[in-house]
Write a protein that holds these residues in place. Structure first.
Motif, mmCIF file in Angstrom:
data_model
loop_
_atom_site.group_PDB
_atom_site.id
_atom_site.type_symbol
_atom_site.label_atom_id
_atom_site.label_comp_id
_atom_site.label_asym_id
_atom_site.label_seq_id
_atom_site.Cartn_x
_atom_site.Cartn_y
_atom_site.Cartn_z
ATOM 1 N N GLU A 122 0.844 -1.194 0.000
ATOM 2 C CA GLU A 122 0.000 0.000 0.000
ATOM 3 C C GLU A 122 0.879 1.243 0.000
ATOM 4 O O GLU A 122 1.610 1.496 0.970
ATOM 5 C CB GLU A 122 -0.926 0.003 1.210
ATOM 6 C CG GLU A 122 -1.938 -1.141 1.190
ATOM 7 C CD GLU A 122 -2.944 -1.035 2.318
ATOM 8 O OE1 GLU A 122 -2.747 -0.157 3.194
ATOM 9 O OE2 GLU A 122 -3.923 -1.798 2.332
ATOM 10 N N SER A 181 -1.212 7.884 -1.032
ATOM 11 C CA SER A 181 -1.453 8.759 -2.178
ATOM 12 C C SER A 181 -0.854 10.153 -1.980
ATOM 13 O O SER A 181 -0.573 10.846 -2.946
ATOM 14 C CB SER A 181 -2.959 8.867 -2.416
ATOM 15 O OG SER A 181 -3.586 9.468 -1.286
ATOM 16 N N GLN A 201 -7.820 10.441 0.102
ATOM 17 C CA GLN A 201 -7.674 9.591 -1.083
ATOM 18 C C GLN A 201 -7.005 8.281 -0.667
ATOM 19 O O GLN A 201 -5.970 8.302 -0.003
ATOM 20 C CB GLN A 201 -6.828 10.283 -2.152
ATOM 21 C CG GLN A 201 -6.693 9.450 -3.433
ATOM 22 C CD GLN A 201 -6.013 10.236 -4.537
ATOM 23 O OE1 GLN A 201 -6.031 11.454 -4.513
ATOM 24 N NE2 GLN A 201 -5.427 9.551 -5.490
ATOM 25 N N PRO A 247 -4.893 4.738 -0.493
ATOM 26 C CA PRO A 247 -3.568 4.409 -1.036
ATOM 27 C C PRO A 247 -3.652 3.526 -2.275
ATOM 28 O O PRO A 247 -4.670 2.861 -2.531
ATOM 29 C CB PRO A 247 -2.890 3.667 0.132
ATOM 30 C CG PRO A 247 -4.034 3.057 0.880
ATOM 31 C CD PRO A 247 -5.152 4.052 0.774
ATOM 32 N N THR A 248 -2.568 3.513 -3.036
ATOM 33 C CA THR A 248 -2.468 2.617 -4.189
ATOM 34 C C THR A 248 -2.013 1.236 -3.721
ATOM 35 O O THR A 248 -1.061 1.121 -2.962
ATOM 36 C CB THR A 248 -1.460 3.180 -5.209
ATOM 37 O OG1 THR A 248 -1.886 4.490 -5.603
ATOM 38 C CG2 THR A 248 -1.382 2.280 -6.438
ATOM 39 N N ARG A 255 -0.741 -2.653 -4.534
ATOM 40 C CA ARG A 255 -0.116 -3.580 -5.485
ATOM 41 C C ARG A 255 0.077 -4.912 -4.782
ATOM 42 O O ARG A 255 0.326 -4.959 -3.570
ATOM 43 C CB ARG A 255 1.233 -3.048 -5.975
ATOM 44 C CG ARG A 255 1.135 -1.729 -6.739
ATOM 45 C CD ARG A 255 2.522 -1.269 -7.185
ATOM 46 N NE ARG A 255 2.481 -0.071 -8.009
ATOM 47 C CZ ARG A 255 2.463 1.166 -7.523
ATOM 48 N NH1 ARG A 255 2.499 1.352 -6.227
ATOM 49 N NH2 ARG A 255 2.417 2.211 -8.339
#
Length: 343
Positions: A325, A328, A333, A335-336, A338
């Motif tokens: 995680e 951002s 917002q 988190p991104t 993967r």
């Protein structure tokens, strides 16, 4: 002086001296003899993995051995700026419990607890924490009548109250860590000794040693030797199976659930110490969530390699799913996320 010079020019003697010096230096540099420190680190990881309610109950039992009893007044844990209200005779004592490994005891914690003591008219107070407290914080707490039991000091005083399997796993992990460091020291000593031997042998074989030697007569020509007839290759025996009949590297089926949880807590603590990682936790037994600060690029391969190096210490964590995680950097917002896997 002649004896010392002779030792320094003798390859075996020089190799032994260098190996001894490097071995001793490596042992001290890696802390291989500090097994109690390794045990405390693993034990504190187990305490950090406990639920806060269980940790507070354990602290209450520990302080009960010191003559402090739980107050009979009705109150919830954490109300009023403290967690436990204990009594000894007519005196009352306030207790704060911190079982998160990253929660260090700070001077602000001491100051806030002193105000609460004055408000509650308490005789004394204690801060029980898995994290560490520096010398300045300990001195401040002592001057305010507050006792701080944190880090390794907490493990030494509370370890006898923990279940046997947790204590046994901490001791076994400490032995393994000490053994690895000792083998590192042995390898470094052998390598340094071999290099010293090679260097001394090269310096000892100088061209001047052959100046006054008589020149040998020219050899008579000899007919080339006929190579022997080739023989059948001797087959190489296959490696014998292990004595237990099981393939090496499989997870130990005798590990209890508490031992597996302790190993997961240890891995999470080591991942948190990796530069570039904000936090690491196990939402499930097969998923490790790794939180990282905001970044415009991809997750560095070196960071992922460091995380995998920690997980691959334990066979049952080899196929762990990594939920990476990346924050951002923008408020509200998410988190991104993967997903990765080491093996």
């Amino acid at each position: 002086m002649a004896t010392i010079a002779g030792l320094l020019t003798s390859p075996p003697a020089l190799a032994a001296i260098v190996a001894l010096i490097v071995g001793v230096a490596t042992v001290y540099a890696t802390g291989a003899l500090r097994r109690h420190v390794f045990e405390a680190d693993v034990g504190l990881a187990a305490l950090c993995a406990m639920k806060w309610q269980d940790f507070a109950t354990l602290v209450g039992s520990f302080l009960g051995e010191r003559g402090l009893q739980r107050s009979t007044s009705e109150r919830k844990l954490g109300d009023g700026g403290f967690d436990l209200l204990l009594e000894r005779g007519t005196s009352s004592y306030l207790v704060i419990c911190k079982n998160a490994g990253g929660q260090q005891v700070t001077p602000q914690n001491v100051t806030d607890l002193q105000r609460t003591m004055q408000h509650e008219d308490a005789e004394g107070a204690l801060i029980i924490a898995c994290g560490r407290a520096d010398v300045a914080t300990l001195d401040l707490a002592r001057s305010r009548g507050i006792e701080v039991i944190a880090g390794h000091a907490l493990w030494r005083q509370i370890r006898h109250l923990l279940p046997y399997d947790i204590r046994d796993e901490a001791e076994a992990s400490a032995r393994r860590m000490r053994s690895r460091r000792l083998w590192i020291a042995v390898g470094a000593a052998l390598l340094a000794g071999a290099l010293a031997w090679a260097a001394a042998s090269g310096l000892g074989s100088t061209p001047d040693a052959a100046v006054d030697r008589p020149q040998p007569a020219a050899p008579r020509p000899v007919a080339p030797a006929v190579p022997p007839a080739p023989t059948a290759a001797t087959p190489v025996p296959h490696a014998a199976p292990s004595a237990t009949g099981t393939a090496p590297g499989l997870p130990d089926p005798t590990l209890s659930e508490a031992q597996l949880e302790t190993r997961r807590a240890t891995s999470a603590m080591e991942v948190r110490s990796i530069p570039g990682v904000d936090d690491a936790s196990w939402p499930t037994k097969s998923t490790l969530v790794v939180s990282m600060p905001a970044s415009t690029g991809a997750v560095p391969d070196t960071l992922l390699a460091d995380v995998c190096r920690v997980l691959l210490q334990y066979e049952e964590q080899r196929y762990t799913r990594l939920q990476l995680e990346v924050a951002s950097g923008v408020e509200d917002q998410p988190p991104t996320v993967r997903w990765r896997q080491c093996r």
